[in-house]
Write a protein that holds these residues in place. Structure first.
Motif, PDB file in Angstrom:
ATOM      1  N   GLU A  79       0.829  -1.279  -0.107  1.00  0.00           N
ATOM      2  CA  GLU A  79      -0.112  -0.024   0.023  1.00  0.00           C
ATOM      3  C   GLU A  79       0.718   1.244  -0.191  1.00  0.00           C
ATOM      4  OE1 GLU A  79      -2.517  -0.592   3.163  1.00  0.00           O
ATOM      5  OE2 GLU A  79      -4.008  -2.068   2.197  1.00  0.00           O
ATOM      6  N   PHE A  80       1.843   1.242   0.715  1.00  0.00           N
ATOM      7  CA  PHE A  80       3.043   2.436   0.831  1.00  0.00           C
ATOM      8  C   PHE A  80       3.508   2.580  -0.749  1.00  0.00           C
ATOM      9  CE2 PHE A  80       7.199   3.862   1.652  1.00  0.00           C
ATOM     10  CZ  PHE A  80       6.910   5.361   1.734  1.00  0.00           C
ATOM     11  N   TYR A  81       4.195   1.659  -1.125  1.00  0.00           N
ATOM     12  CA  TYR A  81       4.736   1.712  -2.322  1.00  0.00           C
ATOM     13  C   TYR A  81       3.680   2.032  -3.622  1.00  0.00           C
ATOM     14  CZ  TYR A  81       8.356  -0.674  -0.270  1.00  0.00           C
ATOM     15  OH  TYR A  81       9.345  -1.244   0.715  1.00  0.00           O
ATOM     16  N   HIS A  82       2.448   1.533  -3.372  1.00  0.00           N
ATOM     17  CA  HIS A  82       1.455   2.321  -4.354  1.00  0.00           C
ATOM     18  C   HIS A  82       1.163   3.580  -4.169  1.00  0.00           C
ATOM     19  CE1 HIS A  82      -2.969   2.432  -5.499  1.00  0.00           C
ATOM     20  NE2 HIS A  82      -2.528   2.006  -6.576  1.00  0.00           N
ATOM     21  N   SER A  83       1.212   3.980  -3.170  1.00  0.00           N
ATOM     22  CA  SER A  83       1.058   5.464  -2.802  1.00  0.00           C
ATOM     23  C   SER A  83       2.209   6.201  -3.374  1.00  0.00           C
ATOM     24  CB  SER A  83       0.655   5.762  -1.197  1.00  0.00           C
ATOM     25  OG  SER A  83       1.966   5.614  -0.787  1.00  0.00           O
ATOM     26  N   VAL A  84       3.633   5.779  -3.358  1.00  0.00           N
ATOM     27  CA  VAL A  84       4.423   6.495  -4.005  1.00  0.00           C
ATOM     28  C   VAL A  84       4.577   6.357  -5.510  1.00  0.00           C
ATOM     29  CG1 VAL A  84       6.914   6.694  -3.935  1.00  0.00           C
ATOM     30  CG2 VAL A  84       5.779   6.156  -1.967  1.00  0.00           C
ATOM     31  N   PHE A  85       4.233   5.362  -6.031  1.00  0.00           N
ATOM     32  CA  PHE A  85       4.575   4.951  -7.446  1.00  0.00           C
ATOM     33  C   PHE A  85       3.348   4.976  -8.080  1.00  0.00           C
ATOM     34  CE2 PHE A  85       8.116   3.292  -5.467  1.00  0.00           C
ATOM     35  CZ  PHE A  85       9.197   4.204  -5.968  1.00  0.00           C
ATOM     36  N   GLY A  86       2.007   4.897  -7.582  1.00  0.00           N
ATOM     37  CA  GLY A  86       0.654   5.076  -8.317  1.00  0.00           C
ATOM     38  C   GLY A  86       0.532   3.421  -9.154  1.00  0.00           C
ATOM     39  N   GLY A  87      -0.353   3.480  -9.991  1.00  0.00           N
ATOM     40  CA  GLY A  87      -0.677   2.213 -10.738  1.00  0.00           C
ATOM     41  C   GLY A  87      -1.707   1.390 -10.146  1.00  0.00           C
ATOM     42  N   GLN A  88      -1.657   0.252 -10.521  1.00  0.00           N
ATOM     43  CA  GLN A  88      -2.720  -0.857 -10.025  1.00  0.00           C
ATOM     44  C   GLN A  88      -2.016  -1.712  -8.758  1.00  0.00           C
ATOM     45  OE1 GLN A  88      -5.602  -1.732 -11.550  1.00  0.00           O
ATOM     46  NE2 GLN A  88      -5.435  -0.200 -12.926  1.00  0.00           N
ATOM     47  N   ILE A  89      -2.799  -2.011  -7.643  1.00  0.00           N
ATOM     48  CA  ILE A  89      -2.385  -2.745  -6.626  1.00  0.00           C
ATOM     49  C   ILE A  89      -2.974  -4.075  -6.626  1.00  0.00           C
ATOM     50  CG2 ILE A  89      -3.604  -1.619  -5.016  1.00  0.00           C
ATOM     51  CD1 ILE A  89      -1.511  -2.323  -2.481  1.00  0.00           C
ATOM     52  N   THR A  90      -2.360  -5.050  -6.400  1.00  0.00           N
ATOM     53  CA  THR A  90      -3.089  -6.356  -6.133  1.00  0.00           C
ATOM     54  C   THR A  90      -2.677  -7.083  -5.024  1.00  0.00           C
ATOM     55  OG1 THR A  90      -3.156  -6.811  -8.535  1.00  0.00           O
ATOM     56  CG2 THR A  90      -3.473  -8.724  -7.176  1.00  0.00           C
ATOM     57  N   VAL A  91      -3.663  -7.377  -4.164  1.00  0.00           N
ATOM     58  CA  VAL A  91      -3.305  -8.116  -2.781  1.00  0.00           C
ATOM     59  C   VAL A  91      -4.180  -9.231  -2.748  1.00  0.00           C
ATOM     60  CG1 VAL A  91      -3.147  -8.014  -0.414  1.00  0.00           C
ATOM     61  CG2 VAL A  91      -2.658  -5.976  -1.740  1.00  0.00           C
ATOM     62  N   THR A  92      -3.696 -10.452  -2.578  1.00  0.00           N
ATOM     63  CA  THR A  92      -4.382 -11.876  -2.494  1.00  0.00           C
ATOM     64  C   THR A  92      -3.767 -12.668  -1.093  1.00  0.00           C
ATOM     65  OG1 THR A  92      -4.138 -11.870  -4.881  1.00  0.00           O
ATOM     66  CG2 THR A  92      -5.038 -14.149  -3.654  1.00  0.00           C
ATOM     67  N   THR A  93      -4.723 -13.051  -0.270  1.00  0.00           N
ATOM     68  CA  THR A  93      -4.461 -13.392   0.804  1.00  0.00           C
ATOM     69  C   THR A  93      -4.522 -14.790   0.990  1.00  0.00           C
ATOM     70  OG1 THR A  93      -6.465 -13.692   1.780  1.00  0.00           O
ATOM     71  CG2 THR A  93      -5.381 -11.603   2.148  1.00  0.00           C
ATOM     72  N   LYS A 138      -3.120 -12.882   5.760  1.00  0.00           N
ATOM     73  CA  LYS A 138      -1.607 -12.317   5.452  1.00  0.00           C
ATOM     74  C   LYS A 138      -1.376 -12.439   3.723  1.00  0.00           C
ATOM     75  CE  LYS A 138       0.667 -12.534   9.402  1.00  0.00           C
ATOM     76  NZ  LYS A 138       1.340 -13.562  10.529  1.00  0.00           N
ATOM     77  N   VAL A 139      -0.513 -11.910   3.117  1.00  0.00           N
ATOM     78  CA  VAL A 139      -0.441 -11.912   1.746  1.00  0.00           C
ATOM     79  C   VAL A 139       0.376 -12.954   1.053  1.00  0.00           C
ATOM     80  CG1 VAL A 139       0.572 -10.499  -0.355  1.00  0.00           C
ATOM     81  CG2 VAL A 139      -0.574  -9.504   1.857  1.00  0.00           C
ATOM     82  N   VAL A 140      -0.258 -13.627   0.265  1.00  0.00           N
ATOM     83  CA  VAL A 140       0.344 -14.905  -0.440  1.00  0.00           C
ATOM     84  C   VAL A 140       0.713 -14.056  -1.835  1.00  0.00           C
ATOM     85  CG1 VAL A 140      -1.649 -15.836  -1.586  1.00  0.00           C
ATOM     86  CG2 VAL A 140       0.414 -17.301  -0.988  1.00  0.00           C
ATOM     87  N   PHE A 141       0.246 -13.361  -2.467  1.00  0.00           N
ATOM     88  CA  PHE A 141       0.573 -12.799  -3.716  1.00  0.00           C
ATOM     89  C   PHE A 141       0.392 -11.283  -3.521  1.00  0.00           C
ATOM     90  CE2 PHE A 141      -0.257 -11.139  -7.831  1.00  0.00           C
ATOM     91  CZ  PHE A 141       0.976 -11.372  -8.408  1.00  0.00           C
ATOM     92  N   GLY A 142       1.250 -10.373  -3.729  1.00  0.00           N
ATOM     93  CA  GLY A 142       0.648  -8.923  -3.927  1.00  0.00           C
ATOM     94  C   GLY A 142       1.767  -8.266  -5.199  1.00  0.00           C
ATOM     95  N   GLN A 143       1.247  -7.533  -5.605  1.00  0.00           N
ATOM     96  CA  GLN A 143       2.273  -6.556  -6.518  1.00  0.00           C
ATOM     97  C   GLN A 143       1.555  -5.198  -6.774  1.00  0.00           C
ATOM     98  OE1 GLN A 143       2.214  -8.345 -10.442  1.00  0.00           O
ATOM     99  NE2 GLN A 143       0.139  -8.127 -10.836  1.00  0.00           N
ATOM    100  N   VAL A 144       2.331  -4.324  -7.388  1.00  0.00           N
ATOM    101  CA  VAL A 144       2.237  -2.907  -7.835  1.00  0.00           C
ATOM    102  C   VAL A 144       2.711  -2.870  -9.004  1.00  0.00           C
ATOM    103  CG1 VAL A 144       2.680  -0.381  -7.348  1.00  0.00           C
ATOM    104  CG2 VAL A 144       2.138  -1.963  -5.445  1.00  0.00           C
ATOM    105  N   LEU A 145       1.967  -2.445 -10.068  1.00  0.00           N
ATOM    106  CA  LEU A 145       2.419  -2.284 -11.458  1.00  0.00           C
ATOM    107  C   LEU A 145       1.798  -0.961 -11.769  1.00  0.00           C
ATOM    108  CD1 LEU A 145       0.811  -5.739 -12.956  1.00  0.00           C
ATOM    109  CD2 LEU A 145       3.151  -5.231 -12.330  1.00  0.00           C
ATOM    110  N   ALA A 146       2.846  -0.252 -12.172  1.00  0.00           N
ATOM    111  CA  ALA A 146       2.481   1.245 -12.865  1.00  0.00           C
ATOM    112  C   ALA A 146       2.919   1.440 -14.244  1.00  0.00           C
ATOM    113  CB  ALA A 146       3.273   2.075 -11.927  1.00  0.00           C
ATOM    114  N   ASP A 147       2.102   2.535 -14.738  1.00  0.00           N
ATOM    115  CA  ASP A 147       2.421   2.671 -16.211  1.00  0.00           C
ATOM    116  C   ASP A 147       3.695   3.486 -16.526  1.00  0.00           C
ATOM    117  OD1 ASP A 147      -0.233   1.931 -16.713  1.00  0.00           O
ATOM    118  OD2 ASP A 147      -1.242   4.004 -16.328  1.00  0.00           O
ATOM    119  N   ASN A 148       4.338   3.797 -15.277  1.00  0.00           N
ATOM    120  CA  ASN A 148       5.826   4.555 -15.579  1.00  0.00           C
ATOM    121  C   ASN A 148       6.970   3.301 -15.760  1.00  0.00           C
ATOM    122  OD1 ASN A 148       5.826   3.700 -12.880  1.00  0.00           O
ATOM    123  ND2 ASN A 148       6.197   5.973 -12.376  1.00  0.00           N
ATOM    124  N   GLY A 149       6.414   1.901 -15.542  1.00  0.00           N
ATOM    125  CA  GLY A 149       7.453   1.108 -15.552  1.00  0.00           C
ATOM    126  C   GLY A 149       7.553   0.396 -14.299  1.00  0.00           C
TER     127      GLY A 149
END
Length: 167
Positions: free
Chosen positions: A30-44, A59-70
């Motif tokens: 959530e913090f990195y998403h707030s910094v870099f933007g994009g899409q966040i996925t959190v699967t528990t 707890k998170v078994v799979f999570g990612q942040v994907l932003a348009d800026n790469g």
């Protein structure tokens, strides 16, 4: 089917940092998403079928942040007991002494942008609650460079791409 050298050269490959946490993955994502933007996925773990009443189901078994800026980052919570961040053994060790960076960490995450302003804005956000190893400022090799260890214990290098002149 066998692949030829030519096939391997034309394939698209991406390297994505995958961070391992002990109970802090959701907050970090959530913090990195707030910094870099994009899409966040959190699967528990619960989303994957672990009964909700069991410890660790949220707890998170799979999570990612994907932003348009790469920007791309993955994270999860290692199963087992939570471990407090940045305390005692295992705490980040990166520091500056006598003009050099000393560390016992196996890796840093590096973010490079094209302008001092673009990277500086990311620096300001990542620096909240961080330990600054080297302040974001002009460097001999780049228009700007800085190093910090964020509130989750991850050490980041942020810099601005220098214009290289080929001979």
């Amino acid at each position: 089917m066998t692949s030829t050298r030519e096939d391997r050269i034309t394939m698209s490959i991406n390297t994505v940092a995958h961070l391992n946490f002990h109970g802090q993955a959701r907050a970090a994502l959530e913090f990195y998403h707030s910094v870099f933007g994009g899409q966040i996925t959190v699967t528990t773990y619960g989303d994957f079928g672990m009964p909700a009443e069991l410890p660790g189901a949220t707890k998170v078994v799979f999570g990612q942040v994907l932003a348009d800026n790469g920007f791309r980052l993955m994270a999860y919570d290692v199963p087992g007991q939570d471990v407090p961040l940045a305390q005692g053994e295992g705490a980040p060790t990166t520091r500056r002494e006598n003009g050099v960076t000393l560390t016992e960490e196996p890796f840093f995450l590096s973010v490079r942008g094209e302008t001092v302003e673009e990277v500086g804005a990311l620096w300001e956000q990542l620096a909240e609650g961080a330990t600054v190893v080297e302040a974001y400022a002009p460097a001999q090799w780049a228009p700007a460079f800085g190093m910090l260890t964020d509130r989750f214990g991850i050490t980041w290098i942020l810099d601005v791409a220098a214009e290289y002149v080929q001979a």
